[in-house]
Write a protein that holds these residues in place. Structure first.
Motif, short mmCIF file in Angstrom:
data_model
loop_
_atom_site.label_atom_id
_atom_site.label_comp_id
_atom_site.label_asym_id
_atom_site.label_seq_id
_atom_site.Cartn_x
_atom_site.Cartn_y
_atom_site.Cartn_z
N ILE A 6 -4.94 0.88 -35.72
CA ILE A 6 -4.15 -0.08 -36.47
C ILE A 6 -2.77 0.52 -36.72
O ILE A 6 -2.65 1.59 -37.32
CB ILE A 6 -4.82 -0.43 -37.82
N VAL A 8 0.46 0.21 -38.73
CA VAL A 8 1.05 -0.44 -39.91
C VAL A 8 2.55 -0.18 -39.86
O VAL A 8 3.02 0.96 -39.87
CB VAL A 8 0.41 0.06 -41.23
N VAL A 17 2.13 -2.12 -46.98
CA VAL A 17 1.33 -2.57 -45.83
C VAL A 17 0.12 -1.66 -45.62
O VAL A 17 -0.98 -2.13 -45.27
CB VAL A 17 2.20 -2.66 -44.56
N GLU A 18 0.27 -0.37 -45.87
CA GLU A 18 -0.87 0.53 -45.71
C GLU A 18 -1.94 0.27 -46.76
O GLU A 18 -3.14 0.28 -46.45
CB GLU A 18 -0.41 1.99 -45.78
N THR A 21 -3.80 -2.95 -45.89
CA THR A 21 -4.68 -2.72 -44.73
C THR A 21 -5.91 -1.92 -45.13
O THR A 21 -7.04 -2.25 -44.74
CB THR A 21 -3.91 -2.00 -43.61
N LYS A 22 -5.72 -0.87 -45.92
CA LYS A 22 -6.85 -0.06 -46.36
C LYS A 22 -7.79 -0.86 -47.25
O LYS A 22 -9.02 -0.69 -47.19
CB LYS A 22 -6.35 1.18 -47.10
N ILE A 25 -9.91 -2.96 -44.75
CA ILE A 25 -10.91 -2.24 -43.95
C ILE A 25 -11.97 -1.55 -44.82
O ILE A 25 -13.05 -1.23 -44.34
CB ILE A 25 -10.23 -1.21 -43.02
N LEU A 35 -5.54 4.78 -38.44
CA LEU A 35 -4.45 4.04 -39.07
C LEU A 35 -3.16 4.83 -38.89
O LEU A 35 -3.07 5.97 -39.33
CB LEU A 35 -4.73 3.85 -40.56
N ARG A 37 0.85 4.88 -39.60
CA ARG A 37 1.98 4.26 -40.30
C ARG A 37 3.27 4.51 -39.53
O ARG A 37 3.58 5.64 -39.18
CB ARG A 37 2.10 4.82 -41.72
N VAL A 62 -0.26 -4.51 -38.21
CA VAL A 62 -0.11 -5.14 -39.51
C VAL A 62 1.27 -4.74 -40.00
O VAL A 62 1.62 -3.56 -40.00
CB VAL A 62 -1.20 -4.68 -40.50
N VAL A 88 2.17 -9.52 -43.38
CA VAL A 88 1.69 -9.47 -44.76
C VAL A 88 2.60 -10.21 -45.72
O VAL A 88 2.15 -10.97 -46.58
CB VAL A 88 1.52 -8.00 -45.22
#
Length: 271
Positions: A6, A8, A17-18, A21-22, A25, A35, A37, A62, A88
């Motif tokens: 992913i 981000v 955004v992180e 996303t976390k 998931i 993930l 960044r 994302v 987002v």
């Protein structure tokens, strides 16, 4: 749950955004998800590189990009490459703009700036409380502004008001029987502000204070002779320091604070 990488993507540090996303998931036992960044995305070339990575590794994107042209570019190019890309902030920004009729600032990182400003204010308020009324002379050396004055010249409320503007303020009472702390004479004199007041106004304020406390208004604290003695000593100290003086007679705290801030910006710099 399959675990594609992913990416981000953000035009700021990428914390928002992180975190989003976390949070998503985590509902799927998201441990082990790759993930990555990618912060401070400010050009189309970087977006192309992210899309290439996502395509190569069968990943998803994302993103939080506030500038419309950047959002549109990423969404369209990801779609053309059959890459899932989730925006987002974009739809919410567009909805708020439609509802309010106000054009967004389109400035990355505003949330972080607001947070930093908030914490600086809290730090300044805590500083003002800690170093109020000469409690600890060490604060004089750490302060942006040091207020000095006799009793009832609004040192404490001024300190708190200036703290809301992110200034770290220490204040020191000037009393004839007490030698001022040496730190007052060591700091840059431009940081020291003397609060002067007319004897008549101070006499009135102190009498009202005594009455409010249920004490005799004729006490030495409010006697004109005592007040003149204190003000003469105050003038002696301010002359020795060579500090800037603000006359607080009949001035609201806000008015005095604005004078101090303007003086600070002119003589020391923006805060």
């Amino acid at each position: 749950m399959t675990r594609p990488p992913i990416y981000v993507v953000s035009d700021s540090v990428g914390e928002t955004v992180e975190l989003v996303t976390k949070a998503a998931i985590s509902q799927f036992n998201g441990a082990g998800v790759d993930l990555q960044r990618i912060p401070y995305v400010e050009d189309f070339t970087t977006i192309d590189e992210v899309i290439s990575l996502a395509k190569l590794n069968q990943g998803i994107i994302v993103f939080t990009l506030v500038k419309p042209e950047m959002r549109k570019y990423l969404s369209q190019h990801a779609k053309s490459e059959n890459i899932f890309a989730f925006d987002v902030l974009g739809p919410l920004i567009d909805k708020f703009e439609k509802m309010s009729g106000v054009t967004p600032k389109y400035e990355p990182g505003l949330v972080r700036k607001l947070d930093e400003d908030y914490f600086k204010k809290i730090e300044a308020i805590e500083f003002a409380v800690k170093y109020d009324d000469g409690k600890d002379p060490n604060g004089i050396l750490k302060a942006d502004i040091v207020l000095i004055g006799v009793s009832r010249t609004s040192k404490t409320p001024l300190s708190q008001f200036l703290a809301l503007k992110r200034f770290k303020v220490a204040n020191v009472p000037i009393v004839p029987e007490v030698e001022p702390p040496e730190e007052l004479f060591e700091i840059d004199k431009r940081k020291c502000i003397g609060l002067k007041i007319s004897p008549d106004q101070l006499n009135y304020i102190r009498k009202e204070r005594l009455i409010a406390l249920g004490l005799d208004e004729r006490a030495n604290y409010a006697r004109m002779e005592r007040i003149k003695e204190e003000l003469a000593y105050f003038e002696k100290i301010t002359d020795r320091i060579g500090c800037y003086l603000v006359d607080v007679t009949n001035k609201a705290v806000e008015e005095t604070a604005n004078l101090i801030v303007n003086y600070y910006k002119k003589n020391i710099g923006n805060k």
